[in-house]
Design an enzyme around this catalytic site. Structure first.
Site, PDB file in Angstrom:
ATOM      1  N   SER A  46      40.870  42.142  39.220  1.00  0.00           N
ATOM      2  CA  SER A  46      40.053  43.168  38.712  1.00  0.00           C
ATOM      3  C   SER A  46      38.958  42.332  38.044  1.00  0.00           C
ATOM      4  O   SER A  46      39.126  41.349  37.439  1.00  0.00           O
ATOM      5  CB  SER A  46      40.845  44.151  37.719  1.00  0.00           C
ATOM      6  OG  SER A  46      40.039  44.585  37.105  1.00  0.00           O
ATOM      7  N   TYR A  58      47.444  45.175  30.265  1.00  0.00           N
ATOM      8  CA  TYR A  58      47.251  45.286  31.670  1.00  0.00           C
ATOM      9  C   TYR A  58      46.190  44.104  32.281  1.00  0.00           C
ATOM     10  O   TYR A  58      46.402  43.330  33.253  1.00  0.00           O
ATOM     11  CB  TYR A  58      46.633  46.552  32.148  1.00  0.00           C
ATOM     12  CG  TYR A  58      45.842  46.676  33.484  1.00  0.00           C
ATOM     13  CD1 TYR A  58      46.538  46.702  34.782  1.00  0.00           C
ATOM     14  CD2 TYR A  58      44.559  46.501  33.526  1.00  0.00           C
ATOM     15  CE1 TYR A  58      45.945  46.580  35.985  1.00  0.00           C
ATOM     16  CE2 TYR A  58      43.690  46.514  34.773  1.00  0.00           C
ATOM     17  CZ  TYR A  58      44.350  46.568  35.977  1.00  0.00           C
ATOM     18  OH  TYR A  58      43.734  46.490  36.971  1.00  0.00           O
ATOM     19  N   LYS A  72      46.624  40.418  35.070  1.00  0.00           N
ATOM     20  CA  LYS A  72      45.551  40.047  36.020  1.00  0.00           C
ATOM     21  C   LYS A  72      45.263  38.429  35.794  1.00  0.00           C
ATOM     22  O   LYS A  72      45.207  37.887  36.590  1.00  0.00           O
ATOM     23  CB  LYS A  72      44.386  40.910  36.109  1.00  0.00           C
ATOM     24  CG  LYS A  72      44.882  42.467  36.670  1.00  0.00           C
ATOM     25  CD  LYS A  72      45.416  42.306  38.003  1.00  0.00           C
ATOM     26  CE  LYS A  72      45.965  43.897  38.389  1.00  0.00           C
ATOM     27  NZ  LYS A  72      47.219  43.693  39.600  1.00  0.00           N
TER      28      LYS A  72
END
Ligand code: UDP
Length: 336
Positions: A124, A149, A153
Site C-alpha cells: 500500500s 495495519y 504492510k
C-alpha cells in the site's frame, strides 16, 4: 498459468480473478469469507462463463494450506487475504499482526516446500506516510508506519525481501496500491463493506442510496486547492490488471524482486470526488464538512512511470468511470 488467489472473493481479489480468466489463466480461490461473501463466486462465474475452483480456508492454517498447494501445484500466488481497517488495527494490533504476517510466512514456507516460484503481494502507498516530495516514486523513502495495519504492510515487504535474499530462484512482485475504487462495469461484483464504511467512495454511494444520512468530509482546512485531502483514485479493474501483468513478467524470470506503485498518477481532492460523483450520476449528495480525521496524510499520489514503462500497464478507466461503476454496483446490490 495456474494461480492461487488468496482473498479471491474480496474486493480486489474478485476483480483480479476475473482478469486472470480473461487473460487465459486458471485462478484457484482461497477465501474463508470473513470479509467477503460466497455469492461473489457465482458472480465471477457469470461474468466469465467459467467454473472457478475455490477452497474455504484460513491462510493461517498451515496444514490446510499445505494440502491445497500439494493438490494444486500452482505456478504462482497472488496474496490478497489480509485485514485492512486502519482504525481497527490500532485497537486490535495483535489481530492484525497474527493474521497478516502468519498468512504471509505460511505461504512463503509452502512456496519453498512445493517449489512455487512466483508471488505477487498487496502492499500500500501507506508505506510512504507523509512523503517529502509528491508524487512518490518507488524510491521515495518509506516512513515509520502510523498504524499496526500500515506496519503489517512494511513488515510484509521486509519479510519478502529477506526471503528473496535467502532463496535462489524466487520471483516477487510487491504492488503498492493507491486508492482502489469503482466496481466491475457489469455491476455484478464490487466492494462489500462490513458495517459502516471507512473509505470515501462506499460512504458516498451508501449516502446517495439513503443508507447513510450524510457524508462527513474530514477537514477542509488543509493546504490544498480546496482545503480537502488529495489521493490517487484508481479503478479496481485497472488495479486488478496490474496483478496479471506483474505475475506474467516475473514468471518469465529467475530471482526477480519488483516493486511498483499502482496508481493513475493524478491527485484528486475529496470535494472533487464528491462533485464528480454528483455530475456523472446526476445525484445530489448530502455532505457536511467535519473535523480532520486523525492520521490522514494531506496529499499523496503516485508517479507510475515505472509500472507503465516496465509492465506496459496503463489505466483504462477514468475517475468518472469509477464513480459511475461504483454507483451502478450500489444500486444493483439494493435491487437484488
Ligand atoms: N474521507 C472523508 N470522509 C469519509 C471517508 C474518507 O472525507 O467518510 C476522506 C479521507 O479523509 C481521505 C480520503 O477521503 O482524505 C480517502 O479516504 P479513504 O479512507 O477512502 O482512503 P485512505 O486514503 O485514507 O486510505
Amino acid at each position: 498459468m495456474k494461480i492461487i488467489v488468496t482473498g479471491g472473493a474480496g474486493f480486489i481479489g474478485s476483480h483480479t480473478v476475473v482478469e486472470l480468466i480473461e487473460r487465459g489463466h486458471t485462478p484457484i480461490i482461497i477465501d474463508d469469507y470473513r470479509n467477503s461473501k460466497p455469492f461473489i463466486l457465482s458472480r465471477i462465474e457469470e461474468i466469465t462463463n467459467t467454473t472457478v475452483k475455490s477452497y474455504n480456508i484460513d491462510c493461517c492454517s498451515f496444514d490446510k494450506l499445505d494440502k491445497v498447494f500439494k493438490e494444486e501445484q500452482p505456478d504462482g500466488i497472488i496474496h490478497f487475504a489480509a485485514y485492512k481497517a486502519v482504525g481497527e488495527s490500532v485497537n486490535q494490533p495483535l489481530k492484525y499482526y497474527n493474521n497478516n504476517l502468519n498468512s504471509l510466512t505460511n505461504i512463503l514456507s509452502l512456496m519453498q516446500k512445493h517449489k512455487v516460484d512466483n508471488i505477487v503481494f498487496s502492499s500500500s502507498c501507506t508505506v510512504y506516510g507523509t512523503a517529502e516530495k509528491i508524487p512518490v516514486t518507488e524510491k521515495t523513502p518509506r516512513k515509520p508506519a502510523e498504524s499496526p495495519y500500515g506496519n503489517t504492510k512494511q513488515v510484509g515487504e521486509d519479510i519478502l525481501t529477506d526471503f528473496f535474499n535467502s532463496e535462489h530462484d524466487k520471483n516477487i512482485s510487491i504492488l503498492r496500491y493507491f486508492n482502489p475504487i469503482g466496481a466491475h462495469p457489469s455491476g455484478l461484483i464490487g466492494e462489500l463493506p462490513i458495517g459502516t464504511p471507512n473509505n470515501l467512495v462506499p460512504y458516498i454511494t451508501q449516502t446517495a442510496a439513503g443508507i447513510r444520512k450524510e457524508l462527513t468530509v474530514f477537514g477542509d482546512d488543509y493546504t490544498t486547492k480546496d482545503g480537502t485531502c488529495i489521493r490517487d483514485y484508481i479503478h479496481v479493474v485497472d488495479l486488478a490488471t496490474a496483478h496479471i501483468y506483474a505475475i506474467e513478467k516475473i514468471a518469465k524470470q529467475s530471482k526477480q524482486l519488483d516493486i511498483y506503485n499502482v496508481g493513475v498518477g493524478i491527485g484528486t481532492t475529496v470535494l472533487e470526488v464528491v462533485q464528480t460523483f454528483e455530475e456523472v450520476n446526476n445525484q445530489k449528495l448530502n455532505y457536511i464538512i467535519g473535523n480532520r480525521r486523525a492520521g490522514d496524510v494531506v496529499e499523496i499520489y503516485s508517479d507510475n512511470t515505472k509500472i507503465v514503462e516496465e509492465l506496459n500497464w496503463k489505466p483504462k478507466y477514468s475517475l468518472k468511470d469509477a464513480l459511475r461503476d461504483a454507483w451502478n454496483w450500489q444500486k444493483k446490490m439494493q435491487n437484488d
